[in-house]
Design a protein around this motif. Structure first.
Motif, PDB file in Angstrom:
ATOM      1  N   ARG A 163     -34.103  11.843 -16.550  1.00  7.75           N
ATOM      2  CA  ARG A 163     -33.447  10.821 -16.262  1.00  7.75           C
ATOM      3  C   ARG A 163     -32.624  11.124 -14.968  1.00  7.75           C
ATOM      4  NH1 ARG A 163     -31.002   6.841 -20.542  1.00  7.75           N
ATOM      5  NH2 ARG A 163     -30.031   8.959 -21.324  1.00  7.75           N
ATOM      6  N   ALA A 164     -32.293  13.051 -15.537  1.00  3.79           N
ATOM      7  CA  ALA A 164     -31.569  13.794 -14.425  1.00  3.79           C
ATOM      8  C   ALA A 164     -32.343  14.577 -12.927  1.00  3.79           C
ATOM      9  CB  ALA A 164     -31.067  14.895 -15.246  1.00  3.79           C
ATOM     10  N   PHE A 165     -33.754  14.563 -13.362  1.00  6.78           N
ATOM     11  CA  PHE A 165     -34.145  15.710 -11.986  1.00  6.78           C
ATOM     12  C   PHE A 165     -35.245  14.409 -11.359  1.00  6.78           C
ATOM     13  CE2 PHE A 165     -33.618  18.944 -15.276  1.00  6.78           C
ATOM     14  CZ  PHE A 165     -32.047  18.931 -15.174  1.00  6.78           C
ATOM     15  N   GLY A 166     -35.698  14.018 -12.238  1.00  7.78           N
ATOM     16  CA  GLY A 166     -36.570  13.282 -11.465  1.00  7.78           C
ATOM     17  C   GLY A 166     -38.225  13.658 -12.349  1.00  7.78           C
ATOM     18  N   SER A 167     -38.048  14.269 -13.049  1.00  9.12           N
ATOM     19  CA  SER A 167     -39.596  15.375 -13.573  1.00  9.12           C
ATOM     20  C   SER A 167     -39.358  16.184 -14.886  1.00  9.12           C
ATOM     21  CB  SER A 167     -39.860  16.535 -12.643  1.00  9.12           C
ATOM     22  OG  SER A 167     -38.856  16.918 -11.953  1.00  9.12           O
ATOM     23  N   ASP A 168     -39.697  16.091 -16.059  1.00  9.93           N
ATOM     24  CA  ASP A 168     -39.307  17.150 -16.646  1.00  9.93           C
ATOM     25  C   ASP A 168     -39.583  17.851 -16.877  1.00  9.93           C
ATOM     26  OD1 ASP A 168     -39.164  18.342 -19.480  1.00  9.93           O
ATOM     27  OD2 ASP A 168     -41.857  17.968 -20.324  1.00  9.93           O
ATOM     28  N   ASP A 201     -29.253  10.389 -24.382  1.00  8.56           N
ATOM     29  CA  ASP A 201     -28.182  10.467 -24.306  1.00  8.56           C
ATOM     30  C   ASP A 201     -27.371  11.964 -24.262  1.00  8.56           C
ATOM     31  OD1 ASP A 201     -27.651   8.169 -22.471  1.00  8.56           O
ATOM     32  OD2 ASP A 201     -27.163   6.684 -24.412  1.00  8.56           O
ATOM     33  N   LYS A 202     -27.480  12.350 -25.613  1.00 10.19           N
ATOM     34  CA  LYS A 202     -26.972  13.479 -26.283  1.00 10.19           C
ATOM     35  C   LYS A 202     -27.329  14.486 -24.514  1.00 10.19           C
ATOM     36  CE  LYS A 202     -26.127  12.606 -30.582  1.00 10.19           C
ATOM     37  NZ  LYS A 202     -26.710  12.886 -32.111  1.00 10.19           N
ATOM     38  N   GLY A 203     -28.845  14.600 -24.719  1.00  3.99           N
ATOM     39  CA  GLY A 203     -29.297  15.851 -23.201  1.00  3.99           C
ATOM     40  C   GLY A 203     -28.624  15.406 -22.251  1.00  3.99           C
ATOM     41  N   ASN A 204     -28.295  14.667 -21.404  1.00  2.00           N
ATOM     42  CA  ASN A 204     -27.636  14.259 -20.120  1.00  2.00           C
ATOM     43  C   ASN A 204     -26.658  14.336 -20.900  1.00  2.00           C
ATOM     44  OD1 ASN A 204     -30.273  11.080 -20.257  1.00  2.00           O
ATOM     45  ND2 ASN A 204     -29.870  12.791 -18.426  1.00  2.00           N
ATOM     46  N   ALA A 205     -25.722  14.243 -21.185  1.00  2.00           N
ATOM     47  CA  ALA A 205     -23.967  14.523 -21.595  1.00  2.00           C
ATOM     48  C   ALA A 205     -24.656  16.551 -21.119  1.00  2.00           C
ATOM     49  CB  ALA A 205     -23.270  14.253 -22.734  1.00  2.00           C
ATOM     50  N   VAL A 206     -25.441  17.041 -22.824  1.00  2.00           N
ATOM     51  CA  VAL A 206     -25.080  18.593 -21.785  1.00  2.00           C
ATOM     52  C   VAL A 206     -25.537  18.663 -19.982  1.00  2.00           C
ATOM     53  CG1 VAL A 206     -26.968  20.410 -21.812  1.00  2.00           C
ATOM     54  CG2 VAL A 206     -25.846  18.791 -23.728  1.00  2.00           C
ATOM     55  N   ILE A 207     -26.767  18.093 -19.601  1.00  4.15           N
ATOM     56  CA  ILE A 207     -26.728  18.044 -17.931  1.00  4.15           C
ATOM     57  C   ILE A 207     -26.138  17.794 -17.187  1.00  4.15           C
ATOM     58  CG2 ILE A 207     -28.331  17.512 -16.308  1.00  4.15           C
ATOM     59  CD1 ILE A 207     -30.860  17.404 -18.910  1.00  4.15           C
ATOM     60  N   ASN A 208     -24.967  16.883 -16.963  1.00  2.00           N
ATOM     61  CA  ASN A 208     -23.952  15.718 -16.377  1.00  2.00           C
ATOM     62  C   ASN A 208     -22.604  17.172 -15.873  1.00  2.00           C
ATOM     63  OD1 ASN A 208     -25.300  13.536 -16.239  1.00  2.00           O
ATOM     64  ND2 ASN A 208     -23.488  12.574 -18.386  1.00  2.00           N
ATOM     65  N   CYS A 209     -22.416  18.465 -17.055  1.00  6.92           N
ATOM     66  CA  CYS A 209     -21.974  19.181 -17.166  1.00  6.92           C
ATOM     67  C   CYS A 209     -22.115  20.469 -16.226  1.00  6.92           C
ATOM     68  CB  CYS A 209     -21.514  19.387 -18.485  1.00  6.92           C
ATOM     69  SG  CYS A 209     -20.703  18.007 -19.371  1.00  6.92           S
ATOM     70  N   HIS A 210     -23.477  20.128 -16.388  1.00 10.92           N
ATOM     71  CA  HIS A 210     -24.421  21.153 -15.946  1.00 10.92           C
ATOM     72  C   HIS A 210     -24.319  20.864 -14.124  1.00 10.92           C
ATOM     73  CE1 HIS A 210     -24.984  25.144 -17.590  1.00 10.92           C
ATOM     74  NE2 HIS A 210     -25.078  24.156 -18.643  1.00 10.92           N
ATOM     75  N   LEU A 211     -24.180  20.103 -13.802  1.00  7.36           N
ATOM     76  CA  LEU A 211     -24.829  19.261 -12.655  1.00  7.36           C
ATOM     77  C   LEU A 211     -22.879  18.845 -11.448  1.00  7.36           C
ATOM     78  CD1 LEU A 211     -26.812  16.759 -12.908  1.00  7.36           C
ATOM     79  CD2 LEU A 211     -27.607  18.505 -11.759  1.00  7.36           C
ATOM     80  N   LEU A 240     -36.109  26.557 -10.821  1.00  6.83           N
ATOM     81  CA  LEU A 240     -36.455  25.824  -9.438  1.00  6.83           C
ATOM     82  C   LEU A 240     -34.750  25.422  -9.604  1.00  6.83           C
ATOM     83  CD1 LEU A 240     -39.311  24.316 -11.857  1.00  6.83           C
ATOM     84  CD2 LEU A 240     -39.385  25.289  -9.497  1.00  6.83           C
ATOM     85  N   PHE A 241     -34.961  24.178  -9.248  1.00  7.53           N
ATOM     86  CA  PHE A 241     -33.738  24.302  -8.078  1.00  7.53           C
ATOM     87  C   PHE A 241     -32.398  24.073  -7.454  1.00  7.53           C
ATOM     88  CE2 PHE A 241     -34.279  20.665 -11.715  1.00  7.53           C
ATOM     89  CZ  PHE A 241     -35.925  20.253 -11.722  1.00  7.53           C
ATOM     90  N   PHE A 248     -34.658  18.127  -5.774  1.00 10.10           N
ATOM     91  CA  PHE A 248     -34.499  17.280  -7.205  1.00 10.10           C
ATOM     92  C   PHE A 248     -35.706  16.401  -7.204  1.00 10.10           C
ATOM     93  CE2 PHE A 248     -30.064  18.716  -7.416  1.00 10.10           C
ATOM     94  CZ  PHE A 248     -30.324  19.843  -9.280  1.00 10.10           C
ATOM     95  N   TYR A 249     -36.262  15.949  -7.797  1.00 15.19           N
ATOM     96  CA  TYR A 249     -37.671  15.090  -7.597  1.00 15.19           C
ATOM     97  C   TYR A 249     -36.821  13.787  -7.995  1.00 15.19           C
ATOM     98  CZ  TYR A 249     -40.111  19.796  -7.957  1.00 15.19           C
ATOM     99  OH  TYR A 249     -40.540  20.614  -7.713  1.00 15.19           O
ATOM    100  N   THR A 250     -36.338  12.466  -7.939  1.00 12.41           N
ATOM    101  CA  THR A 250     -36.274  11.511  -7.557  1.00 12.41           C
ATOM    102  C   THR A 250     -36.429  10.985  -5.864  1.00 12.41           C
ATOM    103  OG1 THR A 250     -33.728  12.229  -6.832  1.00 12.41           O
ATOM    104  CG2 THR A 250     -34.129  11.759  -9.169  1.00 12.41           C
ATOM    105  N   ASP A 251     -36.629  10.114  -5.983  1.00  5.75           N
ATOM    106  CA  ASP A 251     -36.898   9.003  -4.854  1.00  5.75           C
ATOM    107  C   ASP A 251     -36.082  10.062  -3.730  1.00  5.75           C
ATOM    108  OD1 ASP A 251     -38.620   7.670  -5.675  1.00  5.75           O
ATOM    109  OD2 ASP A 251     -37.320   5.582  -5.982  1.00  5.75           O
ATOM    110  N   ASN A 252     -34.860  10.512  -3.993  1.00  4.69           N
ATOM    111  CA  ASN A 252     -33.916  11.314  -2.359  1.00  4.69           C
ATOM    112  C   ASN A 252     -33.692  12.404  -2.355  1.00  4.69           C
ATOM    113  OD1 ASN A 252     -32.257  10.548  -4.970  1.00  4.69           O
ATOM    114  ND2 ASN A 252     -30.928   9.246  -3.450  1.00  4.69           N
ATOM    115  N   GLN A 253     -34.196  13.099  -3.475  1.00  4.87           N
ATOM    116  CA  GLN A 253     -33.714  13.857  -3.620  1.00  4.87           C
ATOM    117  C   GLN A 253     -33.283  15.172  -4.386  1.00  4.87           C
ATOM    118  OE1 GLN A 253     -35.221  16.637  -0.450  1.00  4.87           O
ATOM    119  NE2 GLN A 253     -38.059  16.717  -0.960  1.00  4.87           N
ATOM    120  N   ARG A 254     -32.350  13.479  -4.774  1.00  6.08           N
ATOM    121  CA  ARG A 254     -31.056  14.527  -5.271  1.00  6.08           C
ATOM    122  C   ARG A 254     -31.117  14.197  -7.331  1.00  6.08           C
ATOM    123  NH1 ARG A 254     -25.606  13.183  -2.539  1.00  6.08           N
ATOM    124  NH2 ARG A 254     -26.760  13.313   0.140  1.00  6.08           N
TER     125      ARG A 254
END
Length: 888
Positions: free
Chosen positions: A141-146, A302-312, A549-550, A555-561
């Motif tokens: 969800r965050a990176f477009g890739s695992d 969601d918990k994993g994304n809550a962690v990732i959000n803080c790094h982004l 990486l990154f 990133f590996y989303t459609d718009n690389q964001r």
């Protein structure tokens, strides 16, 4: 094997390198490989004891069909014909594979290829669904890739490490040791531990946030809000390389607008929350390490994304010493993700619901019937088996009858399954008992292939023993069935050819738009594969790999964001109530692994914790009428277990903890999976192992006992039993609901038939309802059993020394029946250091008498803590307890 073989440990996702050498007596020695980048020579207690686990006791060595031993051709023909008939009658979705992070990547690859590419169903899922699928979903969800963007060196380069939902000291000990050494070298490094339990990992914590179970999303949403409010963001990174911050912030600020609100929801002191937020905001090099405490939840993604959000929002990703870091549980959970071993994936990190990826994989494999929609995930799969929708299942290298939630439902499904095939190295697992067809698999030390660890490092597992009996590698079994089904593309000469195809697929028409790429390894010869050194993917050119990486912000989303994900905090799937007032958390212990099929063979690994237990806070123990050391029944809406009570203040009130390792092979009623609710994360399908409402009541037994014996026995009359291999003996704890009419007869029944040269010594005290008996054969102690009216029984450990004697003296026999050590013989107590078998009483005495005030001093005196270091937190606790003793 004449010289050391370099291979990889078969336990956790750290992926430690080991060197295996002959010991000169027909056995092996195991030591850490100093050249391996994962462990640099370190091993944990489990890795150190690997040499004790490679015997053939309990091995499955011959194929069986319907309970009759047979040859391979007949067994494989039976698998083929039964699958073929069911597919013809009911379609490809009526069959399934359930595989494992214990498989090698080559095994995984061909199993996924056969099911998804040729049978035409995506009904292949893995036990890794139970441990890291929420992290996979969060990454995608965050990176477009695992993509795991980090490497182990970042743990040593970080200035702040946040460990959340992980007892790293016990579950990934070598990573914990790397952090410990780095912190000693750089005392300014800070460690924050976020966990409802006070675990061994807290020993290195500068700050422990003992939050209310299930409130992780609120804590990290609050951190996101705080970082934005303080301007502690990397605005250029956010603007150029991310999307969706506004919506994510809006949700975060609504639910967690301030440290005060966060503290109220999480059950924390506001000052502690503020300290955590301030440290995170002020520190550039931050690693947030998360594991099962985050993943195993109905909102784990969601918990994993809550962690990732803080790094982004801070741009702390892709650079040395910073990033979100999901650590995997199994040695090849990552390899399974690479080949598409989850039911909602295609191979090589491609998407099952992407038509372009479907066309690409189908064309590469020349697959006639490629699956185009997701299959059944683990829990759903076995529910479908019980309903009769899935009629044939092939289980490989795992034990779902123990490890899945609502394990009683899984057993009903296995009982009903029309055709259950199990390939395993062991003959008597809880799952294989239901099998129609049993296929003997090779195991660690016998098979060849690769595994990928938590930092994306691919390592070789190499054989150093001849495969016993008729055992075969899993990839060979799968390919033989594929060929019998009439499919082409499965005629491999060995694992090197499979790996090369796997690598070619990863680079096939991949112009950098997919993260997983091993094209630089696609032309390896067999000799080069055999010599392959550990390296991290991606490997787009020979000899090139990437640690992180990154770093470029692409990133590996459609718009690389990268995407910020709005996270609405949700409570656990089911909350405690009046009928089930406590929340059960499950996990691992230090020295055991999964369902103990390997670690249960090692006497020293059972020395630390030999019996299934339930950790209970003193307040809850009093409320439930429980005492430390007694037995209790833990009940939920799904099932129950009987466990030994451990009253401790490391739990929060209202929460209890039980380990997940014990199966029916090691205890009568300790399958914790039977108690766990089967509720799932809607995105990942991962079960909520960390929060099941339960009721805990005393288990009322009429008698209690323990038994030490040279031979493995089958307890009789005992309605509760657990067993462990300790001191080179079999150690049983026993209890019965009905008092026997004849105590001596009861005791002798537990021990089975006497030999011709056996003599008995017995002592029965009718006033206290205690019985003590010893069987001596040819002058040597053969077995001891002690039974009493309650659970307060004599110490066990000192008795083991008597089994080492060639002949018992009369005085020793008398002491044995009185339950007290002979003069000069001390009870070492429960093992603390498994590596050197040092007991708690020995350590405590040395602390007092020698004034040993540091773990290092204990190590110098007793060796304890000087190998893997996993027991160091416990050594520190013993020092504190002795210091707190009143002076004489």
């Amino acid at each position: 094997m004449s010289e050391a073989v370099s291979t990889t440990c078969p336990y956790c996702g750290v992926g430690c390198g080991v060197l295996v050498s002959p010991d000169g007596s027909g056995g092996i020695t195991v030591k850490g490989d100093k050249s391996h980048p994962a462990n640099l020579g370190r091993l944990c207690s489990k890795g150190t004891a690997l040499a004790e686990t490679v015997d053939l006791d309990g091995r499955l060595l011959q194929p069986e069909v319907d309970g009759v031993q047979t040859d391979w051709d007949s067994a494989l023909d039976a698998v083929t014909s039964r699958f073929e008939r069911i597919i013809a009658e009911h379609g490809p979705d009526a069959v399934a594979f359930y595989v494992s992070g214990q498989l090698l990547t080559e095994d995984y690859y061909v199993a996924n290829k056969l099911m998804k590419g040729f049978i035409g169903s995506a009904n292949i899922d893995t036990n890794s669904r139970l441990c890291m699928s929420s992290a996979v979903a969060a990454h995608k969800r965050a990176f477009g890739s695992d993509t795991v963007p980090i490497c182990y060196e970042d743990l040593e380069q970080a200035d702040l490490i946040v460990i959340t939902g992980s007892n790293l000291a016990w579950c990934h000990p070598v990573l914990y040791q790397r952090i410990l050494v780095a912190k000693k070298n750089r005392p300014a490094m800070q460690v924050v531990v976020i966990d409802p339990r006070q675990t061994a990992t807290c020993d290195i914590a500068d700050l422990h946030l003992q939050l209310r179970s299930g409130t992780d999303s609120i804590l990290f949403n609050g951190l996101l809000s705080w970082l934005a409010a303080q301007g502690a963001t990397y605005q250029r990174f956010v603007e150029q390389h991310t999307q969706g911050l506004e919506e994510a912030l809006q949700i975060a600020q609504w639910y967690a607008p301030s440290p005060r609100v966060v503290a109220e929801h999480c059950g924390l002191d506001e000052a502690l929350v503020q300290q955590f937020y301030d440290r995170f905001a002020a520190t550039q090099k931050v690693v947030t390490l998360f594991s099962q405490g985050i993943n195993q939840s109905t909102s784990g993604t969601d918990k994993g994304n809550a962690v990732i959000n803080c790094h982004l929002i801070t741009g702390r990703i892709g650079q040395p010493g910073m990033g979100p870091f999901s650590v995997t549980g199994q040695p090849n959970a990552m390899g399974g993700r690479e080949v598409g071993g989850l039911a909602n994936q295609l191979a090589a990190h491609m998407d099952l619901d992407n038509p372009a990826h479907q066309e690409l994989v189908g064309r590469f494999w020349q697959a006639p019937n490629l699956a185009t929609s997701a299959g059944l995930k683990a829990v759903d799969l076995f529910q479908a088996v019980e309903r009769g929708e899935v009629k044939a299942v092939w289980v490989m290298a795992t034990n779902p009858a123990v490890s899945l939630p609502d394990a009683s439902q899984v057993r009903r499904a296995l009982e009903r399954c029309e055709c259950l095939v199990v390939s395993d190295c062991m003959a008597t697992t809880d799952t294989i008992g239901y099998a129609d067809i049993k296929l003997p698999a090779q195991t660690w030390g016998e098979k060849e292939g690769t595994v990928t660890n938590s930092e994306r490092c691919i390592s070789r597992q190499r054989a150093f023993m001849a495969p016993p009996g008729e055992s075969r590698p899993d990839w060979w079994m799968v390919c033989e069935v594929a060929k019998r089904l009439g499919f082409e593309g499965f005629d491999y000469a060995g694992p090197a050819e499979i790996f090369a195809e796997h690598a070619r697929l990863s680079g096939f028409e991949n112009q950098g738009e997919r993260d997983f790429d091993l094209s630089g390894l696609s032309d390896l010869s067999v000799a080069e594969y055999d010599r392959m050194a550990p390296l991290q993917w991606p490997v787009r050119r020979p000899g090139q790999s990437r640690q992180r990486l990154f770093a470029d912000g692409h990133f590996y989303t459609d718009n690389q964001r990268a995407r910020f994900i709005p996270v609405t905090p949700l409570p656990p799937g089911q909350l405690p109530d009046a009928d089930y007032p406590l929340a059960l958390n499950t996990g691992r212990v230090r020295d055991h692994w999964h369902t103990m099929t390997r670690t249960g063979k090692s006497p020293r690994l059972s020395g630390h914790i030999a019996e299934p237990y339930l950790a209970v806070h003193p307040v809850d123990a009093q409320h439930c009428g429980l005492d430390d050391g007694q037995l209790a029944t833990v009940s939920s809406r799904w099932g129950e277990a009987i466990l030994r009570v451990n009253v401790c203040d490391t739990q929060l009130p209202g929460q209890v903890f039980a380990p997940m390792h014990w199966s029916d092979h090691f205890a009568s009623a300790a399958r914790v999976g039977s108690v766990v609710n089967p509720l799932l994360d809607p995105y990942s399908g991962q079960p909520e192992f960390k929060h099941t409402p339960v009721r805990v009541t005393p288990y009322r037994a009429a008698w209690y006992g323990f038994l030490l014996a040279r031979k493995e026995l089958r307890p009789r009359q005992a309605t509760y039993w657990s067993k462990a291999k300790r001191y080179g003996l079999w150690h049983y704890e026993l209890a019965g609901e009905a008092a026997p009419d004849n105590w001596a007869a009861c005791a002798r029944e537990q021990l089975g038939e006497d030999g011709d040269n056996a003599e008995w010594r017995e002592l029965y005290d009718s006033t206290q309802s205690t019985y003590r008996g010893a069987r001596v054969v040819d002058g040597r102690l053969d077995a001891v059993i002690i039974i009493g009216a309650d659970y307060h029984l004599p110490p066990r450990d000192w008795l083991a020394a008597l089994f080492k004697k060639d002949r018992l003296e009369d005085a020793e026999r008398g002491r044995l029946l009185r339950g007290t050590p002979p003069k000069g013989q001390e009870d070492a107590g429960q093992i603390v250091c498994s590596c050197f078998s040092v007991g708690v009483n020995t350590i405590t005495k040395a602390i007092r008498e020698q004034q040993l005030m540091t773990p290092e001093a204990i190590g110098e005196a007793l060796n304890a803590g000087t190998n893997c270091g996993s027991c160091v937190p416990e050594l520190r606790r013993l020092i504190a307890e002795v210091k707190a003793e009143p002076s004489a």
